[in-house]
Design a protein around this motif. Sequence first.
Motif, PDB file in Angstrom:
ATOM      1  N   MET A  91       0.847  -1.192   0.000  1.00 17.66           N
ATOM      2  CA  MET A  91       0.000   0.000   0.000  1.00 17.66           C
ATOM      3  C   MET A  91       0.878   1.237   0.000  1.00 17.66           C
ATOM      4  O   MET A  91       1.953   1.222   0.599  1.00 17.66           O
ATOM      5  CB  MET A  91      -0.879   0.023   1.250  1.00 17.66           C
ATOM      6  CG  MET A  91      -1.762  -1.192   1.423  1.00 17.66           C
ATOM      7  SD  MET A  91      -2.398  -1.352   3.102  1.00 17.66           S
ATOM      8  CE  MET A  91      -0.956  -2.002   3.918  1.00 17.66           C
ATOM      9  N   PHE A  92       0.424   2.286  -0.656  1.00 20.75           N
ATOM     10  CA  PHE A  92       1.118   3.564  -0.552  1.00 20.75           C
ATOM     11  C   PHE A  92       0.106   4.692  -0.545  1.00 20.75           C
ATOM     12  O   PHE A  92      -0.969   4.598  -1.130  1.00 20.75           O
ATOM     13  CB  PHE A  92       2.175   3.738  -1.656  1.00 20.75           C
ATOM     14  CG  PHE A  92       1.656   3.721  -3.066  1.00 20.75           C
ATOM     15  CD1 PHE A  92       1.443   4.906  -3.750  1.00 20.75           C
ATOM     16  CD2 PHE A  92       1.413   2.527  -3.723  1.00 20.75           C
ATOM     17  CE1 PHE A  92       0.995   4.904  -5.063  1.00 20.75           C
ATOM     18  CE2 PHE A  92       0.979   2.504  -5.034  1.00 20.75           C
ATOM     19  CZ  PHE A  92       0.757   3.697  -5.710  1.00 20.75           C
ATOM     20  N   ASN A  93       0.450   5.752   0.189  1.00 24.14           N
ATOM     21  CA  ASN A  93      -0.386   6.945   0.333  1.00 24.14           C
ATOM     22  C   ASN A  93       0.524   8.151   0.153  1.00 24.14           C
ATOM     23  O   ASN A  93       1.652   8.154   0.657  1.00 24.14           O
ATOM     24  CB  ASN A  93      -1.008   7.013   1.734  1.00 24.14           C
ATOM     25  CG  ASN A  93      -1.760   5.760   2.066  1.00 24.14           C
ATOM     26  OD1 ASN A  93      -2.775   5.491   1.468  1.00 24.14           O
ATOM     27  ND2 ASN A  93      -1.244   4.987   3.001  1.00 24.14           N
ATOM     28  N   THR A  94       0.031   9.171  -0.519  1.00 24.90           N
ATOM     29  CA  THR A  94       0.866  10.332  -0.801  1.00 24.90           C
ATOM     30  C   THR A  94       0.026  11.605  -0.825  1.00 24.90           C
ATOM     31  O   THR A  94      -1.138  11.578  -1.206  1.00 24.90           O
ATOM     32  CB  THR A  94       1.568  10.170  -2.163  1.00 24.90           C
ATOM     33  OG1 THR A  94       2.251   8.922  -2.166  1.00 24.90           O
ATOM     34  CG2 THR A  94       2.562  11.263  -2.411  1.00 24.90           C
ATOM     35  N   LEU A  95       0.664  12.712  -0.438  1.00 26.27           N
ATOM     36  CA  LEU A  95       0.042  14.028  -0.494  1.00 26.27           C
ATOM     37  C   LEU A  95       0.886  14.910  -1.396  1.00 26.27           C
ATOM     38  O   LEU A  95       2.104  15.011  -1.211  1.00 26.27           O
ATOM     39  CB  LEU A  95      -0.041  14.641   0.909  1.00 26.27           C
ATOM     40  CG  LEU A  95      -0.741  15.990   1.015  1.00 26.27           C
ATOM     41  CD1 LEU A  95      -2.235  15.838   0.719  1.00 26.27           C
ATOM     42  CD2 LEU A  95      -0.539  16.578   2.407  1.00 26.27           C
ATOM     43  N   SER A  96       0.236  15.559  -2.363  1.00 32.32           N
ATOM     44  CA  SER A  96       0.970  16.471  -3.248  1.00 32.32           C
ATOM     45  C   SER A  96       1.115  17.828  -2.576  1.00 32.32           C
ATOM     46  O   SER A  96       0.334  18.194  -1.704  1.00 32.32           O
ATOM     47  CB  SER A  96       0.236  16.641  -4.580  1.00 32.32           C
ATOM     48  OG  SER A  96      -0.950  17.396  -4.397  1.00 32.32           O
TER      49      SER A  96
END
Length: 172
Positions: A91-96
Amino acid sequence: MSGRTAVVLVLCIVCVESALINVPNYFPSSFRRAGGGGNTFIAFSAGLTNGTESHVATNVTYDKVFVNAGNGYNNQTGVFTAPLDGTYVFMFNTLSQTDRQLWLDLYHNNNYVVTGHAHAVHDYASSSNAVVLTISRGDAVYIRARGDNFVYGQPDEIYSTFNGFILFASNP
């Protein structure tokens, strides 16, 4: 509660306990606990502690390690190397960054698997994705940024993470 109700209640509890004790194992015999039935588990969780900007394809290096059971994740390269054959969840989560975009791809060895994309005008945007993969010992799984990427991060505000764990090991 009358004596008769108490006896029925005790009998019901005994029946339920007996049924639970005799429940067969519904997992096929080919399934085994990671590490061969011992207490070895494989799981990692890492976060990004700084903002990154890239304009060419590059691996994302999640530098803050929360968990690295099995020592498969390398926070210097951002690559998870499978210690065992098996089926894994990633799983991966990211905020720009504000008013910027990001494109992050998960790779298994050098093969593209899934993407996370985020973009918002005058605001932050988030993206996440997850996948279940059957991989072999020594296989690499990593996140690669492509195109113009602006990932938000601060040492005390971790919004971007990369996580994985084994569901079950394959037979040797």
